[in-house]
Design an enzyme around this catalytic site. Sequence first.
Site, PDB file in Angstrom:
ATOM      1  CG  LEU A   1      -2.038   1.055   1.224  1.00  0.00           C
ATOM      2  CD1 LEU A   1      -3.236   0.561   2.048  1.00  0.00           C
ATOM      3  CD2 LEU A   1      -1.568   2.386   1.804  1.00  0.00           C
TER       4      LEU A   1
ATOM      5  CG  HIS B   1       8.814   4.194   9.040  1.00  0.00           C
ATOM      6  ND1 HIS B   1       8.222   5.410   8.759  1.00  0.00           N
ATOM      7  CD2 HIS B   1      10.128   4.334   8.724  1.00  0.00           C
ATOM      8  CE1 HIS B   1       9.130   6.241   8.286  1.00  0.00           C
ATOM      9  NE2 HIS B   1      10.301   5.619   8.258  1.00  0.00           N
TER      10      HIS B   1
END
Length: 342
Positions: A127, A231
Amino acid sequence: MTFRLRAARPGDLEHLYEMAKLTGGGFTNLPPDRKALSAKLDAAAKAFANTSNDLTAEQFVLVLENHETGAVRGTSQLMTQVGQRWPFYSYRLNTLTQYSKELDRTVRAEMLSLVTDLEGAAEVGGLFLHPNERAGGLGLLLARSRYLFIAMHRARFADKVLAELRGIIDERGGSPFWDGVAGRFFGMNFQEADYFNAINGNQFIADLMPKHPVYVAMLDDDARSVIGVPHPTGRAAMRMLENEGFSYEGYVDIFDGGPTMIARTDEVASVKNSVRAVVEDVDLAEGERAILATGRLETFRACYGARALSGDAETGFTIAIDSAAADALDVGEGDEVWSVAR
């Protein structure tokens, strides 16, 4: 301005390549390599062309486009069953408890074990949304449209589904986890290993990675601190996955240590709550905000829209949708639309 998801085509190669260059590394499913991306699109074309309902190892690629201009601004991928061409490796974080009678002391040690436990699961991944479009809920549309695709082609996907989140990448493009664990054995930095994996697969991990567990206490602080941590740009994605029913069960990526989220396919909220209905009106003025989808395989399309449902699961549902959504989906009265509340 209306955006919609559609099946990717070979002509989308340059769009994907330009987006891949913006990822900043760590996106194994979207490498900045035309040959690898072309191979993905070829594999997707074969998957879209396959009309059987058999569960085999396939990959679907979707793209987000501006319906008015045709500009491609995002992408996402679905894998029906991982680990069939080569092993699907993960680290599993577990605990070993030991007791010494003489010292009257219990010691608990965390360990990372190289496993293929998730082999055979489906996967949602790849994505990416263009930085200029990260507003208006387009990331949510990209993510959740995949689950409608699964619901609409349920027999083609495994009963368990996973999602790998990118781990911590430092300002140099390196990975503290890779440097502290696998990098010690491979003689290549994270960017080299990540790129090699994206292009050639991870069989080299099986060939070179020590099979014995790694004691977490023996790693440096930088490596320990990022195990199972997404992240910063992936925190919202992690929350979306949790809202869908995914959970973190101690599996982490072998390259950057990012968390792997897992769910039962039929228990994913957007799969479980999706509704199949026949369109009875395409000029709805007001209604519930929803994600709407139609088509099958290469004709799949999805977008945001307003809906009003009638009927029930026993007798069947009908749906009214707004005209903009009907135009984006290219549907009219009598057509079939799947939907899930936003």
